[in-house]
Design an enzyme around this catalytic site. Sequence first.
Site, PDB file in Angstrom:
ATOM      1  CE  LYS A  72      11.634  -8.313 -12.994  1.00 41.61           C
ATOM      2  NZ  LYS A  72      10.617  -6.623 -12.803  1.00 41.61           N
ATOM      3  CG  ASP A 108       9.814  -5.058 -16.471  1.00 47.68           C
ATOM      4  OD1 ASP A 108       8.743  -6.038 -16.217  1.00 47.68           O
ATOM      5  OD2 ASP A 108      10.681  -5.412 -15.184  1.00 47.68           O
ATOM      6  CE1 TYR A 228       1.191  -7.922 -13.123  1.00 48.75           C
ATOM      7  CE2 TYR A 228      -0.266  -8.778 -13.186  1.00 48.75           C
ATOM      8  CZ  TYR A 228       0.778  -9.051 -13.246  1.00 48.75           C
ATOM      9  OH  TYR A 228       1.350 -10.109 -13.589  1.00 48.75           O
TER      10      TYR A 228
HETATM   11  P1  NAD Z   1       9.955  -2.796  -4.815  1.00 52.26           P
HETATM   12  O1  NAD Z   1      10.266  -3.691  -3.756  1.00 52.26           O
HETATM   13  O2  NAD Z   1      11.312  -3.046  -4.945  1.00 52.26           O
HETATM   14  O3  NAD Z   1      10.342  -0.862  -4.807  1.00 52.26           O
HETATM   15  C1  NAD Z   1       9.233  -0.342  -4.220  1.00 52.26           C
HETATM   16  C2  NAD Z   1       9.452   0.844  -3.640  1.00 52.26           C
HETATM   17  O4  NAD Z   1       8.385   1.639  -2.793  1.00 52.26           O
HETATM   18  C3  NAD Z   1      10.732   0.971  -2.221  1.00 52.26           C
HETATM   19  O5  NAD Z   1      11.597   1.651  -2.736  1.00 52.26           O
HETATM   20  C4  NAD Z   1       9.755   1.491  -1.764  1.00 52.26           C
HETATM   21  O6  NAD Z   1      10.382   2.219  -0.444  1.00 52.26           O
HETATM   22  C5  NAD Z   1       8.214   2.581  -1.599  1.00 52.26           C
HETATM   23  N1  NAD Z   1       7.496   2.595  -0.858  1.00 52.26           N
HETATM   24  C6  NAD Z   1       6.901   1.562  -0.502  1.00 52.26           C
HETATM   25  N2  NAD Z   1       5.693   1.795  -0.165  1.00 52.26           N
HETATM   26  C7  NAD Z   1       5.644   2.954   0.033  1.00 52.26           C
HETATM   27  C8  NAD Z   1       5.134   4.064  -0.223  1.00 52.26           C
HETATM   28  N3  NAD Z   1       3.651   3.569   1.252  1.00 52.26           N
HETATM   29  N4  NAD Z   1       5.122   5.948  -0.285  1.00 52.26           N
HETATM   30  C9  NAD Z   1       6.199   5.977  -0.743  1.00 52.26           C
HETATM   31  N5  NAD Z   1       6.999   4.497  -1.615  1.00 52.26           N
HETATM   32  C10 NAD Z   1       6.905   3.756  -1.052  1.00 52.26           C
HETATM   33  O7  NAD Z   1       8.863  -3.078  -5.612  1.00 52.26           O
HETATM   34  P2  NAD Z   1       8.812  -3.251  -6.886  1.00 52.26           P
HETATM   35  O8  NAD Z   1       9.571  -4.900  -6.957  1.00 52.26           O
HETATM   36  O9  NAD Z   1       8.888  -1.954  -7.790  1.00 52.26           O
HETATM   37  O10 NAD Z   1       7.467  -3.149  -7.341  1.00 52.26           O
HETATM   38  C11 NAD Z   1       6.115  -2.560  -6.683  1.00 52.26           C
HETATM   39  C12 NAD Z   1       5.158  -2.860  -7.063  1.00 52.26           C
HETATM   40  O11 NAD Z   1       5.232  -2.841  -8.717  1.00 52.26           O
HETATM   41  C13 NAD Z   1       4.536  -4.335  -7.322  1.00 52.26           C
HETATM   42  O12 NAD Z   1       3.497  -4.036  -6.856  1.00 52.26           O
HETATM   43  C14 NAD Z   1       4.367  -5.122  -8.593  1.00 52.26           C
HETATM   44  O13 NAD Z   1       3.790  -6.437  -8.148  1.00 52.26           O
HETATM   45  C15 NAD Z   1       4.397  -4.409  -9.185  1.00 52.26           C
HETATM   46  N6  NAD Z   1       5.320  -4.304 -10.449  1.00 52.26           N
HETATM   47  C16 NAD Z   1       4.517  -4.544 -11.649  1.00 52.26           C
HETATM   48  C17 NAD Z   1       4.318  -4.740 -13.219  1.00 52.26           C
HETATM   49  C18 NAD Z   1       3.541  -4.843 -14.214  1.00 52.26           C
HETATM   50  O14 NAD Z   1       4.196  -5.446 -14.671  1.00 52.26           O
HETATM   51  N7  NAD Z   1       2.655  -3.972 -13.931  1.00 52.26           N
HETATM   52  C19 NAD Z   1       6.265  -4.892 -12.709  1.00 52.26           C
HETATM   53  C20 NAD Z   1       6.907  -4.800 -12.172  1.00 52.26           C
HETATM   54  C21 NAD Z   1       6.247  -4.806 -10.834  1.00 52.26           C
END
Ligand code: NAD
Length: 290
Positions: A72, A108, A228
């Site tokens: 992205k 998003d 989700y």
């Molecule tokens: P990412 O790896 O870029 O970011 C995740 C962040 O969460 C990191 O900064 C990490 O340090 C932090 N983290 C992890 N565990 C933690 C905890 N226990 N406490 C505090 N912080 C914590 O991941 P992302 O791309 O941001 O994705 C996150 C989630 O969002 C994924 O599960 C993804 O599937 C979901 N997502 C959903 C949609 C949607 O359309 N619903 C779209 C994009 C991403």
Amino acid sequence: MSSLLCGLIGTGIRASLTPSLHMTEGGRHGLDYEYRILDLAELELTVDDLPALFQRVRGEGYRGLNITHPCKRRVVELLDELSPDAARLGAVNTVLFEGDRATGYNTDWSGFRRSLDRGLPGARFGRVVQLGAGGAGAAVGYATLDRGARELTLVDADPGRAGELAATLGTHFPDRRVSVAAPDRLAQVLVRADGLVHATPMGMAEHPGMALPAELLRPDLWVAEVVYRPVETELVRTARAAGARALTGAGMAVHQAADAFEIFTGVVPDAERMAAQMDALLSREALAAK
Ligand code: NAD
């Protein structure tokens, strides 16, 4: 019937529901619409091969692309133009090809914003705590501030990430208070909050569990989830059991697809119909997982 070719670029995306959502909605509008998966892992490519893949699909007559993890940010340098929101976020999940120009958008954030409106009508947005400041966290933080949150507190296991995102969001919303709290202060900040946005991977099938203790959830705290798959995460279930309003991550996924569909086709989709399809697909998936 006009013919339209679009695709999704990312890694580990074979099971994505997005092609089905786009093609079904396209068919309902009389479009001859093909939406392909371009999985970097299956193609034995890495994010460094993105420029070559991008040029290839451009030459093959694609109308548009959705872009997901891990591309992205990387895709931005390949584009001729960005929508104002994509430029502010520095991340693109939707690309439209028009003539020799490629324009990047970010649906998003707009998808999450629509999901908040649809799923949490009348909710208070004074103080919001957001867990997770990664890729999804940037989009949903932006959407939460756009929705009107006065104070947004970011909590991430990586405080540097939370700090960077707070600085960026603070620049775009200078009249709001965007701050960072260390994970061990979560209980203190949450007790004053109207809502909790969850944007860490916790709760996914591969990362079961919750990113916070259940006792921090209470009836007057709304919860908005981004995960989700599964749709009913432990956080959603626990929040509802505690009497809280809880929004699943399916709304964000549907509305980002609906907004991208409109950009690709110029046709306004029936987002409610797409949401019903998403619910059916996710229910089928949940049954199969049992
Ligand atoms: P990412 O790896 O870029 O970011 C995740 C962040 O969460 C990191 O900064 C990490 O340090 C932090 N983290 C992890 N565990 C933690 C905890 N226990 N406490 C505090 N912080 C914590 O991941 P992302 O791309 O941001 O994705 C996150 C989630 O969002 C994924 O599960 C993804 O599937 C979901 N997502 C959903 C949609 C949607 O359309 N619903 C779209 C994009 C991403």
